[in-house]
Design a protein around this motif. Structure first.
Motif, mmCIF file in Angstrom:
data_model
loop_
_atom_site.group_PDB
_atom_site.id
_atom_site.type_symbol
_atom_site.label_atom_id
_atom_site.label_comp_id
_atom_site.label_asym_id
_atom_site.label_seq_id
_atom_site.Cartn_x
_atom_site.Cartn_y
_atom_site.Cartn_z
ATOM 1 N N LEU A 57 35.043 21.959 -3.670
ATOM 2 C CA LEU A 57 35.588 21.149 -2.580
ATOM 3 C C LEU A 57 34.501 20.705 -1.607
ATOM 4 C CD1 LEU A 57 38.902 23.092 -1.866
ATOM 5 C CD2 LEU A 57 38.656 20.846 -2.951
ATOM 6 N N TYR A 58 33.586 21.608 -1.289
ATOM 7 C CA TYR A 58 32.501 21.208 -0.392
ATOM 8 C C TYR A 58 31.682 20.084 -1.023
ATOM 9 C CZ TYR A 58 28.337 21.048 2.426
ATOM 10 O OH TYR A 58 27.312 20.584 3.219
ATOM 11 N N SER A 59 31.360 20.221 -2.299
ATOM 12 C CA SER A 59 30.568 19.200 -2.980
ATOM 13 C C SER A 59 31.273 17.854 -2.960
ATOM 14 C CB SER A 59 30.284 19.621 -4.431
ATOM 15 O OG SER A 59 29.517 20.806 -4.471
ATOM 16 N N PHE A 60 32.587 17.877 -3.190
ATOM 17 C CA PHE A 60 33.346 16.626 -3.183
ATOM 18 C C PHE A 60 33.344 15.996 -1.792
ATOM 19 C CE2 PHE A 60 37.446 14.519 -2.344
ATOM 20 C CZ PHE A 60 37.328 13.451 -3.223
ATOM 21 N N PHE A 61 33.650 16.792 -0.774
ATOM 22 C CA PHE A 61 33.688 16.259 0.590
ATOM 23 C C PHE A 61 32.309 15.771 1.025
ATOM 24 C CE2 PHE A 61 37.411 19.327 1.511
ATOM 25 C CZ PHE A 61 38.318 18.377 1.064
ATOM 26 N N ARG A 62 31.279 16.515 0.684
ATOM 27 C CA ARG A 62 29.927 16.134 1.106
ATOM 28 C C ARG A 62 29.479 14.856 0.407
ATOM 29 N NH1 ARG A 62 25.310 18.589 3.302
ATOM 30 N NH2 ARG A 62 23.818 16.893 3.630
ATOM 31 N N ALA A 63 29.734 14.761 -0.895
ATOM 32 C CA ALA A 63 29.363 13.549 -1.629
ATOM 33 C C ALA A 63 30.104 12.335 -1.080
ATOM 34 C CB ALA A 63 29.653 13.729 -3.120
ATOM 35 N N LEU A 64 31.357 12.540 -0.705
ATOM 36 C CA LEU A 64 32.147 11.451 -0.138
ATOM 37 C C LEU A 64 31.573 11.012 1.212
ATOM 38 C CD1 LEU A 64 34.761 9.760 -0.477
ATOM 39 C CD2 LEU A 64 35.947 11.553 0.807
ATOM 40 N N MET A 65 31.257 11.966 2.060
ATOM 41 C CA MET A 65 30.730 11.648 3.388
ATOM 42 C C MET A 65 29.335 11.034 3.328
ATOM 43 S SD MET A 65 32.849 12.152 5.853
ATOM 44 C CE MET A 65 33.934 11.294 4.704
ATOM 45 N N GLU A 66 28.601 11.315 2.256
ATOM 46 C CA GLU A 66 27.272 10.723 2.117
ATOM 47 C C GLU A 66 27.338 9.196 2.046
ATOM 48 O OE1 GLU A 66 23.924 11.951 1.884
ATOM 49 O OE2 GLU A 66 24.959 13.582 2.924
ATOM 50 N N LEU A 67 28.488 8.664 1.651
ATOM 51 C CA LEU A 67 28.644 7.212 1.604
ATOM 52 C C LEU A 67 28.587 6.599 2.992
ATOM 53 C CD1 LEU A 67 31.545 7.007 -1.024
ATOM 54 C CD2 LEU A 67 29.090 6.669 -1.421
ATOM 55 N N LEU A 68 28.809 7.440 4.026
ATOM 56 C CA LEU A 68 28.753 6.964 5.403
ATOM 57 C C LEU A 68 27.492 7.432 6.123
ATOM 58 C CD1 LEU A 68 32.466 7.540 6.533
ATOM 59 C CD2 LEU A 68 31.360 5.369 5.938
ATOM 60 N N ARG A 69 26.568 8.023 5.385
ATOM 61 C CA ARG A 69 25.321 8.488 5.983
ATOM 62 C C ARG A 69 24.157 7.776 5.313
ATOM 63 N NH1 ARG A 69 25.448 15.024 6.371
ATOM 64 N NH2 ARG A 69 23.250 14.570 6.801
ATOM 65 N N ASP A 70 23.066 7.641 6.070
ATOM 66 C CA ASP A 70 21.895 6.970 5.498
ATOM 67 C C ASP A 70 20.624 7.789 5.679
ATOM 68 O OD1 ASP A 70 21.453 6.814 8.190
ATOM 69 O OD2 ASP A 70 21.373 4.621 8.285
ATOM 70 N N ASP A 71 20.771 9.096 5.921
ATOM 71 C CA ASP A 71 19.600 9.910 6.227
ATOM 72 C C ASP A 71 18.982 10.595 5.013
ATOM 73 O OD1 ASP A 71 21.965 11.363 6.076
ATOM 74 O OD2 ASP A 71 21.203 12.984 7.333
ATOM 75 N N SER A 72 19.588 10.460 3.822
ATOM 76 C CA SER A 72 18.990 11.115 2.653
ATOM 77 C C SER A 72 19.017 10.215 1.422
ATOM 78 C CB SER A 72 19.726 12.436 2.345
ATOM 79 O OG SER A 72 21.063 12.190 1.949
ATOM 80 N N TRP A 73 19.018 8.893 1.654
ATOM 81 C CA TRP A 73 19.015 7.944 0.542
ATOM 82 C C TRP A 73 17.590 7.492 0.253
ATOM 83 C CZ3 TRP A 73 23.458 5.892 -2.001
ATOM 84 C CH2 TRP A 73 24.664 6.431 -1.541
#
Length: 243
Positions: A195-211
């Motif tokens: 669940l953490y992996s799913f939520f984190r991967a989803l939220m990464e779509l709204l973050r630009d600090d590790s792309w």
């Protein structure tokens, strides 16, 4: 800036303390560990969380993105913590503790996994007060102004606090509380990782600090893959779908 850093630090410590209390309560209910054992484990896990979080940040993000050299490993004043680095260090700490005390490792990880979301919640609130990890611009009524550029953005920190903190805690802690950790140990841990992996991967779509430029996914999303795989293995193992 000094107030923001102090608020972040206090919330980080508060998160560890709340998780500590929840672990103690569940351990006492099912006689998994004594209060002294919980205190010892939490102390070393706290150390591992901080050291692993910092080392993981520099190795996984700083060096890959070219923002932190290897010399920054222990320069905590420069900021930057990685959940994944902390996860590795905390897991290693629990393994050593279980080996030395001859306790079931997965029973211990279930206690921690079911309680950790409380700490994650306060940690993300700390990100909010520290004015970091904002999302893209938006005109939604709950947008927060990013002080670095004055643009109204998605409050990604609060989204993550909700998903990684409150939602995970509401799902996992009742499971931990209502069933003995000795019964199919590893289920709560597996659910947490997936669940953490799913939520984190989803939220990464709204973050630009590790792309990474030119790559259609972030470093964090890549790191979520092995974490989720381990979680699925634990779930399948506890449900006897695999040996």
């Amino acid at each position: 800036m000094h107030v923001q850093l102090r608020s972040y630090g206090l919330l980080y410590v508060a998160g560890l303390c709340v998780s500590w209390i929840l672990i103690r309560a569940a351990a006492k209910k099912y006689n998994v560990m004594t209060a002294n054992d919980v205190d010892n484990l939490m102390f070393w896990m706290s150390v591992g969380c901080v050291l692993g979080g910092r080392i993981g940040y520099v190795l996984f993000y700083g060096i890959a993105l070219g923002t932190s050299p290897i010399e920054d490993l222990f320069r905590f004043n420069r900021g930057g913590m990685s959940f994944f680095g902390g996860l590795i260090a905390v897991t290693l700490t629990m393994y050593i503790f279980a080996w030395k005390t001859k306790k079931n490792l997965l029973s211990l990880t279930d206690l921690v996994a079911g309680s950790a979301p409380a700490g994650l919640f306060l940690g993300r609130i700390g990100n909010y007060f520290n004015r970091e990890i904002f999302g893209p611009p938006t005109s939604l009524p709950w947008a927060i102004t990013d002080p670095s550029d004055g643009i109204a953005r998605h409050p990604t920190q609060l989204y993550e606090a909700l998903l990684e903190g409150i939602v995970l805690l509401v799902i996992l802690y009742p499971i931990l509380w209502l069933r003995p950790p000795a019964a199919k140990p590893g289920l709560v841990s597996g659910l947490f990782l997936v669940l953490y992996s799913f939520f984190r991967a989803l939220m990464e779509l709204l973050r630009d600090d590790s792309w990474i430029t030119g790559v259609p996914f972030s470093i964090s999303q890549v790191l979520c893959i092995p974490v989720a795989v381990v979680g699925l293995y634990l779930i399948f193992r506890t449900t006897r779908l695999i040996d």
